[in-house]
Design a protein around this motif. Structure first.
Motif, mmCIF file in Angstrom:
data_model
loop_
_atom_site.group_PDB
_atom_site.id
_atom_site.type_symbol
_atom_site.label_atom_id
_atom_site.label_comp_id
_atom_site.label_asym_id
_atom_site.label_seq_id
_atom_site.Cartn_x
_atom_site.Cartn_y
_atom_site.Cartn_z
ATOM 1 N N THR A 1 -10.044 -2.091 -4.944
ATOM 2 C CA THR A 1 -10.195 -0.994 -3.995
ATOM 3 C C THR A 1 -11.349 -1.289 -3.042
ATOM 4 O OG1 THR A 1 -11.677 0.204 -5.497
ATOM 5 C CG2 THR A 1 -9.312 0.689 -5.643
ATOM 6 N N ARG B 1 4.743 10.514 -4.765
ATOM 7 C CA ARG B 1 4.223 9.478 -5.659
ATOM 8 C C ARG B 1 3.893 10.024 -7.045
ATOM 9 N NH1 ARG B 1 -0.303 6.283 -1.994
ATOM 10 N NH2 ARG B 1 1.004 5.866 -0.144
ATOM 11 N N LEU C 1 -4.373 -3.593 2.450
ATOM 12 C CA LEU C 1 -4.328 -3.294 1.016
ATOM 13 C C LEU C 1 -3.099 -3.874 0.320
ATOM 14 C CD1 LEU C 1 -5.734 0.343 0.964
ATOM 15 C CD2 LEU C 1 -6.951 -1.826 0.692
ATOM 16 N N ARG C 2 -2.032 -4.119 1.046
ATOM 17 C CA ARG C 2 -0.856 -4.730 0.425
ATOM 18 C C ARG C 2 -0.983 -6.255 0.369
ATOM 19 N NH1 ARG C 2 0.718 -3.243 5.561
ATOM 20 N NH2 ARG C 2 1.386 -4.965 6.914
ATOM 21 N N ASP C 3 -2.052 -6.780 0.955
ATOM 22 C CA ASP C 3 -2.266 -8.231 0.997
ATOM 23 C C ASP C 3 -3.758 -8.510 0.788
ATOM 24 O OD1 ASP C 3 -1.908 -10.958 1.394
ATOM 25 O OD2 ASP C 3 -1.962 -10.810 3.583
ATOM 26 N N LYS C 4 -4.259 -8.110 -0.375
ATOM 27 C CA LYS C 4 -5.696 -8.199 -0.642
ATOM 28 C C LYS C 4 -6.136 -9.650 -0.810
ATOM 29 C CE LYS C 4 -5.277 -3.767 -2.991
ATOM 30 N NZ LYS C 4 -5.165 -3.092 -4.297
ATOM 31 N N GLN D 1 -7.025 -8.394 10.590
ATOM 32 C CA GLN D 1 -7.090 -8.679 9.163
ATOM 33 C C GLN D 1 -7.869 -9.968 8.929
ATOM 34 O OE1 GLN D 1 -3.267 -9.356 7.370
ATOM 35 N NE2 GLN D 1 -4.094 -9.636 5.312
#
Length: 219
Positions: free
Chosen positions: A54, A119, A39-42, A206
């Motif tokens: 998402t 958060r 998710l940090r490297d979509k 990934q």
């Protein structure tokens, strides 16, 4: 882009929304190309298909994009529903989706602020845990009357909800294990220790642009 015949499913192993989509695809027996993302490297291909970024994202061969987890579940089970997930023994399919709506609405709101209080400005973890328990009590009542949420066998609602109960329980497992939600704990353990959940939690590398196809198909 998807190839001419194979739907593409972008997923992230630990996301509860992606979990329930994978389970429905798995039990349907429909074949998809699975692309595990970080998710940090979509990947750009996923963002082009669904800019909201998402998971899950299902890209069909005709370029139709399905990027809501329940819609992915309904798509897969609309193709094939061998375990009758869309046919509850008790209640209706509308009843199932109303219960899932409670999960995805108020319960998820408080779950996020319980698990990730830092958060959210002003969030107090224990207060949101207490608020989230309202949904746990709803489930406990149902499960004290039936083995599963809508009868003697699991259906779509069970598998759509259990990934979020898992996330809630794991936030403070010692506390959760000490609670009196005995029927809920038994239900969750039963589902989380068996197929299809165990089968769809296999780790995959990934996905990167140019990688070969990884075909995901259940039984």
């Amino acid at each position: 882009m998807a190839n001419e015949t194979q739907p593409v499913l972008y997923s992230f192993r630990r996301c509860p929304y992606a979990m329930r989509a994978r389970m429905a695809v798995y039990v349907s027996g429909v074949s998809v190309e699975l692309r595990e993302v970080v998710l940090r490297d979509k990947p750009e291909a996923m963002l082009e298909a669904s800019p909201k970024g998402t998971v899950p994202v299902l890209l069909l061969p005709d370029s139709t994009v399905i990027d809501e987890s329940l819609d992915v579940m309904r798509w897969a089970l609309g193709k094939s529903d061998p375990r009758k997930w869309l046919e509850p023994e008790k209640g209706t399919i509308e009843d199932m989706f109303l219960l899932i709506e409670q999960c995805d609405g108020d319960f998820k709101h408080h779950l996020d602020r319980y698990k990730y209080a830092t958060r959210y400005e002003g969030a107090i973890s224990e207060e949101h845990r207490t608020e989230a328990e309202a949904f746990l009590r709803v489930l406990e009542l149902r499960l004290s009357q039936n083995e599963y949420l809508f009868g003697s066998r699991p259906v779509l609602a069970d598998y759509a909800i259990v990934p979020f109960i898992r996330q809630f329980a794991n936030t403070d497992k010692h506390w959760f294990d000490s609670t009196s939600y005995e029927a809920l704990k038994k239900w969750a353990a039963t589902l989380l220790q068996a197929s299809p959940f165990v089968d769809v939690m296999k780790k995959y590398p990934q996905w990167k642009e140019g990688d070969g196809q990884l075909i995901f198909k259940g039984s």
